[in-house]
Design an enzyme around this catalytic site. Structure first.
Site, PDB file in Angstrom:
ATOM      1  N   LYS A  24      -1.240  -9.403   2.941  1.00 36.03           N
ATOM      2  CA  LYS A  24      -0.524  -8.937   4.125  1.00 36.03           C
ATOM      3  C   LYS A  24      -1.430  -7.972   4.872  1.00 36.03           C
ATOM      4  O   LYS A  24      -2.171  -7.204   4.250  1.00 36.03           O
ATOM      5  CB  LYS A  24       0.775  -8.224   3.736  1.00 36.03           C
ATOM      6  N   ASP A  54       0.835  -1.206   0.000  1.00 36.98           N
ATOM      7  CA  ASP A  54       0.000   0.000   0.000  1.00 36.98           C
ATOM      8  C   ASP A  54       0.872   1.260   0.000  1.00 36.98           C
ATOM      9  O   ASP A  54       0.360   2.381  -0.098  1.00 36.98           O
ATOM     10  CB  ASP A  54      -1.010  -0.005   1.150  1.00 36.98           C
ATOM     11  N   SER A  55       2.207   1.070   0.058  1.00 37.15           N
ATOM     12  CA  SER A  55       3.123   2.190  -0.193  1.00 37.15           C
ATOM     13  C   SER A  55       2.881   2.753  -1.589  1.00 37.15           C
ATOM     14  O   SER A  55       3.371   3.848  -1.905  1.00 37.15           O
ATOM     15  CB  SER A  55       4.583   1.743  -0.024  1.00 37.15           C
ATOM     16  N   GLU A 102       9.257  -4.095  10.606  1.00 30.83           N
ATOM     17  CA  GLU A 102       9.643  -2.804  10.030  1.00 30.83           C
ATOM     18  C   GLU A 102      10.177  -1.863  11.107  1.00 30.83           C
ATOM     19  O   GLU A 102       9.518  -1.633  12.135  1.00 30.83           O
ATOM     20  CB  GLU A 102       8.436  -2.164   9.316  1.00 30.83           C
ATOM     21  N   GLU A 152      -1.487  -5.407   8.661  1.00 28.52           N
ATOM     22  CA  GLU A 152      -0.636  -4.787   9.681  1.00 28.52           C
ATOM     23  C   GLU A 152      -1.212  -4.971  11.081  1.00 28.52           C
ATOM     24  O   GLU A 152      -2.410  -4.753  11.306  1.00 28.52           O
ATOM     25  CB  GLU A 152      -0.486  -3.290   9.399  1.00 28.52           C
ATOM     26  N   ASP A 156      -1.184  -6.246  -0.449  1.00 27.22           N
ATOM     27  CA  ASP A 156      -1.359  -5.559   0.839  1.00 27.22           C
ATOM     28  C   ASP A 156      -2.823  -5.162   1.037  1.00 27.22           C
ATOM     29  O   ASP A 156      -3.395  -4.458   0.187  1.00 27.22           O
ATOM     30  CB  ASP A 156      -0.510  -4.277   0.815  1.00 27.22           C
TER      31      ASP A 156
HETATM   32  O1  KIV Z   1       3.529  -1.162   1.636  1.00 25.02           O
HETATM   33  C1  KIV Z   1       4.723  -1.479   1.746  1.00 25.02           C
HETATM   34  O2  KIV Z   1       5.560  -1.154   0.894  1.00 25.02           O
HETATM   35  C2  KIV Z   1       5.124  -2.241   2.917  1.00 25.02           C
HETATM   36  C3  KIV Z   1       6.577  -2.483   3.113  1.00 25.02           C
HETATM   37  C4  KIV Z   1       7.243  -1.262   3.605  1.00 25.02           C
HETATM   38  C5  KIV Z   1       6.839  -3.664   3.965  1.00 25.02           C
HETATM   39  O3  KIV Z   1       4.305  -2.632   3.683  1.00 25.02           O
END
Ligand code: KIV
Length: 263
Positions: A110, A42-43, A179, A112, A81
């Protein structure tokens, strides 16, 4: 790569290499590389869409990114994500989000944090979808954490993060992102778990590493925490190419005769 191969990689200390990716063209290059896994993170909200945090991206946008990456990287293992709050509203909405990412081409998702997510993780895993956990600096909680900074700075936080890691494993996560935590803590957690840890800003003792593609390519000039290694001066090289193009157009050297259609 599949989730059954990961514990062996951990046992053999054969480091797992993950990179983020969000689009078809980049994914085609990752597909040809030695990288093991792709995280469609989600970055994307920050590096692809220019937001200050990961919060604004939606499930639908993440699904588009996953589908584009799948088209470019047909053989790589893809982690999709789950975006901000998409797994916190109801089980039905969570499974809708999981379904969208999986049907777009991810092989796992994934999410969090662990507090309040244990049952959710169990349900997703029981539904046949592998889940990667993520603790330490969890960017979706940036407002709760008071910014993007290293976690696990005092004994209480370290104990809490160790417990969280074990809880992620017990809930069924197949791997865990750590992280921005001190290296010693990441080493302790990695030794305590049977599932692999994938570090970002967590030192060298994790079972694998992940970096954001735009950071390692040096495309992001504003952001350079100490854990980012730049493998390309991408910003400079792209800028030079754009300026060379502008100059060639203006002085008439582009297009050259071989770049024109005759007739
Ligand atoms: O969204 C992302 O890029 C991440 C990484 C920083 C692990 O969750």
């Amino acid at each position: 790569m599949n989730i059954l191969k990961l514990p062996e990689r951990k046992r053999k200390q054969d480091k797992i290499v993950m990179i983020t990716c969000y689009d078809y063209t980049s994914a085609r290059i990752v597909e040809q590389s030695d990288v093991d896994m792709i995280l469609v993170g989600d970055s994307a909200a920050m590096v692809m869409h220019g937001h200050n945090t990961t919060l604004p991206i939606s499930v639908e946008m993440m699904a588009w990114h996953v589908a584009s990456v799948r088209n470019g990287a047909p053989t790589k293992f893809i982690v999709g994500d789950l975006p901000f709050l998409s797994y916190r509203k109801s089980l039905s909405e969570t499974m809708n989000a999981v379904g969208q990412l999986m049907q777009a081409g991810a092989e796992s998702v994934k999410l969090e944090g662990i507090n309040g997510n244990e049952e959710t993780i169990r349900h997703i895993v029981d539904s046949g979808v592998p889940v990667m956990g993520h603790i330490g600096l969890t960017p979706q909680s940036v407002n709760q954490l008071g910014g993007f900074h290293v976690q696990g700075g005092n004994a209480a936080d370290r104990d809490r993060l160790k417990t969280e890691a074990l809880t992620c494993q017990a809930a069924g996560c197949f791997a865990l992102v750590l992280e921005c935590v001190p290296e010693t803590l990441a080493a302790e957690i990695s030794a305590a778990l049977t599932i692999p840890t994938i570090g970002i800003g967590a030192g060298a003792q994790t079972d694998g590493q992940v970096l954001v593609m735009h950071d390692l390519l040096g495309l992001n000039q504003d952001f350079r925490p100490k854990f980012v290694r730049r493998y390309l001066d991408g910003n400079r090289q792209w800028l030079d190419a754009f300026n060379q193009y502008a100059s060639d157009v203006r002085d008439g050297s582009f297009p050259a005769s071989e770049e024109r259609y005759a007739g």
